[in-house]
Scaffold this active site. Structure first.
Site, PDB file in Angstrom:
ATOM      1  N   ARG A  12       0.857  -1.200   0.000  1.00 23.60           N
ATOM      2  CA  ARG A  12       0.000   0.000   0.000  1.00 23.60           C
ATOM      3  C   ARG A  12       0.887   1.243   0.000  1.00 23.60           C
ATOM      4  O   ARG A  12       2.065   1.174   0.343  1.00 23.60           O
ATOM      5  CB  ARG A  12      -0.893   0.040   1.252  1.00 23.60           C
ATOM      6  CG  ARG A  12      -2.050  -0.915   1.186  1.00 23.60           C
ATOM      7  CD  ARG A  12      -3.089  -0.624   2.267  1.00 23.60           C
ATOM      8  NE  ARG A  12      -2.632  -0.944   3.608  1.00 23.60           N
ATOM      9  CZ  ARG A  12      -2.623  -0.060   4.615  1.00 23.60           C
ATOM     10  NH1 ARG A  12      -3.018   1.188   4.435  1.00 23.60           N
ATOM     11  NH2 ARG A  12      -2.205  -0.432   5.809  1.00 23.60           N
ATOM     12  N   ILE A  14       3.230   4.375  -0.111  1.00 25.48           N
ATOM     13  CA  ILE A  14       4.562   4.645  -0.646  1.00 25.48           C
ATOM     14  C   ILE A  14       5.239   3.338  -1.069  1.00 25.48           C
ATOM     15  O   ILE A  14       5.873   3.265  -2.123  1.00 25.48           O
ATOM     16  CB  ILE A  14       5.408   5.382   0.419  1.00 25.48           C
ATOM     17  CG1 ILE A  14       4.830   6.784   0.675  1.00 25.48           C
ATOM     18  CG2 ILE A  14       6.868   5.475  -0.009  1.00 25.48           C
ATOM     19  CD1 ILE A  14       5.439   7.513   1.883  1.00 25.48           C
ATOM     20  N   ALA A  83       8.203  -0.219   5.850  1.00 22.94           N
ATOM     21  CA  ALA A  83       7.027  -0.430   6.718  1.00 22.94           C
ATOM     22  C   ALA A  83       7.078   0.517   7.909  1.00 22.94           C
ATOM     23  O   ALA A  83       8.121   0.679   8.536  1.00 22.94           O
ATOM     24  CB  ALA A  83       6.981  -1.873   7.207  1.00 22.94           C
ATOM     25  N   THR A  86       2.007   4.700  12.781  1.00 21.34           N
ATOM     26  CA  THR A  86       1.964   5.787  13.765  1.00 21.34           C
ATOM     27  C   THR A  86       0.977   5.404  14.865  1.00 21.34           C
ATOM     28  O   THR A  86       0.049   4.609  14.630  1.00 21.34           O
ATOM     29  CB  THR A  86       1.470   7.107  13.133  1.00 21.34           C
ATOM     30  OG1 THR A  86       0.257   6.846  12.432  1.00 21.34           O
ATOM     31  CG2 THR A  86       2.493   7.693  12.179  1.00 21.34           C
ATOM     32  N   TYR A 147       7.098   8.124  17.356  1.00 19.99           N
ATOM     33  CA  TYR A 147       7.397   8.085  15.907  1.00 19.99           C
ATOM     34  C   TYR A 147       8.654   8.900  15.586  1.00 19.99           C
ATOM     35  O   TYR A 147       9.519   8.459  14.827  1.00 19.99           O
ATOM     36  CB  TYR A 147       6.181   8.636  15.162  1.00 19.99           C
ATOM     37  CG  TYR A 147       6.240   8.558  13.654  1.00 19.99           C
ATOM     38  CD1 TYR A 147       6.045   7.353  12.986  1.00 19.99           C
ATOM     39  CD2 TYR A 147       6.457   9.704  12.894  1.00 19.99           C
ATOM     40  CE1 TYR A 147       6.064   7.302  11.589  1.00 19.99           C
ATOM     41  CE2 TYR A 147       6.475   9.666  11.509  1.00 19.99           C
ATOM     42  CZ  TYR A 147       6.279   8.456  10.862  1.00 19.99           C
ATOM     43  OH  TYR A 147       6.299   8.411   9.485  1.00 19.99           O
TER      44      TYR A 147
HETATM   45  P1  NDP Z   1       0.536   3.183   4.706  1.00 16.58           P
HETATM   46  O1  NDP Z   1      -0.131   3.168   6.049  1.00 16.58           O
HETATM   47  O2  NDP Z   1      -0.193   3.748   3.547  1.00 16.58           O
HETATM   48  O3  NDP Z   1       1.033   1.688   4.328  1.00 16.58           O
HETATM   49  C1  NDP Z   1       1.750   0.982   5.267  1.00 16.58           C
HETATM   50  C2  NDP Z   1       2.281  -0.296   4.683  1.00 16.58           C
HETATM   51  O4  NDP Z   1       3.140  -0.874   5.689  1.00 16.58           O
HETATM   52  C3  NDP Z   1       1.227  -1.330   4.396  1.00 16.58           C
HETATM   53  O5  NDP Z   1       1.640  -2.129   3.310  1.00 16.58           O
HETATM   54  C4  NDP Z   1       1.194  -2.162   5.674  1.00 16.58           C
HETATM   55  O6  NDP Z   1       0.717  -3.493   5.485  1.00 16.58           O
HETATM   56  C5  NDP Z   1       2.665  -2.177   6.008  1.00 16.58           C
HETATM   57  N1  NDP Z   1       2.948  -2.466   7.418  1.00 16.58           N
HETATM   58  C6  NDP Z   1       2.481  -1.835   8.512  1.00 16.58           C
HETATM   59  N2  NDP Z   1       2.962  -2.428   9.621  1.00 16.58           N
HETATM   60  C7  NDP Z   1       3.739  -3.449   9.206  1.00 16.58           C
HETATM   61  C8  NDP Z   1       4.470  -4.456   9.877  1.00 16.58           C
HETATM   62  N3  NDP Z   1       4.508  -4.539  11.211  1.00 16.58           N
HETATM   63  N4  NDP Z   1       5.138  -5.374   9.130  1.00 16.58           N
HETATM   64  C9  NDP Z   1       5.091  -5.323   7.780  1.00 16.58           C
HETATM   65  N5  NDP Z   1       4.410  -4.399   7.091  1.00 16.58           N
HETATM   66  C10 NDP Z   1       3.743  -3.477   7.795  1.00 16.58           C
HETATM   67  O7  NDP Z   1       1.909   3.956   4.966  1.00 16.58           O
HETATM   68  P2  NDP Z   1       2.687   5.007   4.025  1.00 16.58           P
HETATM   69  O8  NDP Z   1       2.812   4.463   2.673  1.00 16.58           O
HETATM   70  O9  NDP Z   1       2.094   6.344   4.226  1.00 16.58           O
HETATM   71  O10 NDP Z   1       4.117   5.038   4.769  1.00 16.58           O
HETATM   72  C11 NDP Z   1       5.191   4.238   4.338  1.00 16.58           C
HETATM   73  C12 NDP Z   1       6.441   4.679   5.112  1.00 16.58           C
HETATM   74  O11 NDP Z   1       6.684   6.057   4.878  1.00 16.58           O
HETATM   75  C13 NDP Z   1       6.315   4.524   6.628  1.00 16.58           C
HETATM   76  O12 NDP Z   1       7.543   4.147   7.178  1.00 16.58           O
HETATM   77  C14 NDP Z   1       5.972   5.927   7.081  1.00 16.58           C
HETATM   78  O13 NDP Z   1       6.348   6.148   8.416  1.00 16.58           O
HETATM   79  C15 NDP Z   1       6.799   6.732   6.103  1.00 16.58           C
HETATM   80  N6  NDP Z   1       6.360   8.098   5.943  1.00 16.58           N
HETATM   81  C16 NDP Z   1       5.092   8.368   5.475  1.00 16.58           C
HETATM   82  C17 NDP Z   1       4.693   9.672   5.309  1.00 16.58           C
HETATM   83  C18 NDP Z   1       3.341  10.040   4.795  1.00 16.58           C
HETATM   84  O14 NDP Z   1       3.032  11.232   4.817  1.00 16.58           O
HETATM   85  N7  NDP Z   1       2.530   9.112   4.321  1.00 16.58           N
HETATM   86  C19 NDP Z   1       5.581  10.784   5.645  1.00 16.58           C
HETATM   87  C20 NDP Z   1       6.886  10.383   6.110  1.00 16.58           C
HETATM   88  C21 NDP Z   1       7.237   9.084   6.251  1.00 16.58           C
HETATM   89  P3  NDP Z   1      -0.896  -3.811   5.567  1.00 16.58           P
HETATM   90  O15 NDP Z   1      -1.485  -3.221   4.314  1.00 16.58           O
HETATM   91  O16 NDP Z   1      -0.960  -5.276   5.620  1.00 16.58           O
HETATM   92  O17 NDP Z   1      -1.408  -3.115   6.789  1.00 16.58           O
END
Ligand code: NDP
Length: 240
Positions: A12, A14, A83, A86, A147
Site C-alpha cells: 500500500r 509509498i 514499513a 503511527t 514516531y
Molecule cells: P501506509 O499506512 O499507507 O502503508 C503501510 C504499509 O506498511 C502497508 O503495506 C502495511 O501493510 C505495512 N505495514 C504496517 N505495519 C507493518 C508491519 N509490522 N510489518 C510489515 N508491514 C507493515 O503507509 P505510508 O505508505 O504512508 O508510509 C510508508 C512509510 O513512509 C512509513 O515508514 C511511514 O512512516 C513513512 N512516511 C510516510 C509519510 C506520509 O506522509 N505518508 C511521511 C513520512 C514518512 P498492511 O497493508 O498489511 O497493513
C-alpha cells in the site's frame, strides 16, 4: 543478472509505488505486508510481484520470509525498509503499547530485516539499502515522541551501517518524506491537515510516486557514491 528487491510495507501507499517503480526498472520484487490480504492480492495481480505476509516487528518471521524470497527469486540485492506505523498521542497521555508498537515496527523492524541480509550482501560485494525515515524524525512533531524517536533512529542506523559497509560495495541511505498522500495521512484530522498543507511551500501533499523515484535513484546499481545520506522530499517544508 536481474537484481532482486524486497520492500517492506510494499502493498500500500509509498511502498506499493516503490515496488511498481523497481519492477519498471527491471528488478524482481517482493513486497512484505502486515495483514491486509486484499491489498496484497491486488499487488500480486496488478503489479505481478511476490507479496508475502511478514510482520517486520517479528524477527523470526523476517528470517523465514527472507529465506522464502531467496529461494523463489534469488539473493537479495536491494532492501527497502519502508514499513511504518503511527500511534500518536502526547507523551503525558501515552500508553506503553503505543510506544512499544511504533518502536518495534518503525525501528526494530530495520534490524530484523537488515541483519539477515547484510552478510550475503557483504559476501557478494553489492547491496543497496534504503530506509524510509520522516520529516518528523528530523524536526519533531507534537504527539509523536514515539514516531519521531523511531524515525530519528532510522537516520542514525543508516549512517552507522553506511560506515560499516562502505568498502563492501553496499550503500545505505535514508529518504525522509514530508506529508505524502497515503492512508497514513488520511487518518490525520482534516483541520490539522489544513494547517500542515499551509506549511508546505509547494502547496500540496507529495505523491507516493515522487518518493518512489528517489528510492529507485538510490537503489540503482550504478549509484555507488551516495551513502549515509538522508534525501529529503518534503515540498520545501523543512530546509535541511
Ligand atoms: P501506509 O499506512 O499507507 O502503508 C503501510 C504499509 O506498511 C502497508 O503495506 C502495511 O501493510 C505495512 N505495514 C504496517 N505495519 C507493518 C508491519 N509490522 N510489518 C510489515 N508491514 C507493515 O503507509 P505510508 O505508505 O504512508 O508510509 C510508508 C512509510 O513512509 C512509513 O515508514 C511511514 O512512516 C513513512 N512516511 C510516510 C509519510 C506520509 O506522509 N505518508 C511521511 C513520512 C514518512 P498492511 O497493508 O498489511 O497493513
Amino acid at each position: 543478472m536481474t537484481r532482486v528487491a524486497v520492500v517492506t510495507g510494499g502493498t500500500r501507499g509509498i511502498g506499493r509505488a516503490i515496488c511498481q517503480q523497481l519492477k519498471a526498472d527491471g528488478l524482481r520484487v517482493a513486497a512484505f505486508y502486515a495483514g491486509n490480504d486484499e491489498a496484497a492480492r491486488a499487488c500480486r495481480e496488478e503489479l505481478d510481484i511476490l507479496a508475502l505476509k511478514c510482520d517486520v516487528a517479528e524477527s523470526l518471521e523476517c528470517r523465514s520470509a527472507l529465506k522464502e524470497v531467496e529461494e523463489l527469486l534469488g539473493p537479495i540485492d536491494v532492501l527497502v525498509n519502508n514499513a511504518g506505523v503511527t500511534h500518536d498521542m502526547a507523551l503525558h497521555k501515552m500508553e506503553d503499547a503505543a510506544w512499544d508498537q511504533v518502536i518495534r515496527v518503525d525501528l526494530s523492524g530495520l534490524y530484523n530485516m537488515t541483519r539477515p541480509v547484510i552478510g550475503g550482501m557483504r559476501e557478494r560485494g553489492h547491496g543497496r539499502i534504503v530506509n524510509i525515515a520522516s520529516i518528523n524524525g528530523q524536526k519533531g512533531q507534537f504527539g509523536q515522541t514515539n514516531y519521531a524517536a523511531a524515525k530519528a533512529g532510522v537516520i542514525g542506523f543508516t549512517k552507522a551501517l553506511a560506515l560499516e559497509t562502505a568498502r563492501k560495495g553496499i550503500t545505505v541511505n535514508a529518504v525522509a518524506p514530508g506529508y505524502i498522500d497515503t492512508d497514513m495521512v488520511a487518518h490525520v484530522p482534516a483541520e490539522v491537515l489544513t494547517h500542515i498543507k499551509a506549511d508546505i511551500p509547494v502547496g500540496r501533499l507529495g505523491q507516493p510516486e515522487e518518493v518512489a523515484r528517489c528510492v529507485a535513484f538510490l537503489a540503482a546499481e550504478g549509484q555507488g557514491f551516495i551513502t549515509g545520506a538522508t534525501l529529503t522530499i518534503n515540498g520545501g517544508q523543512y530546509m535541511v
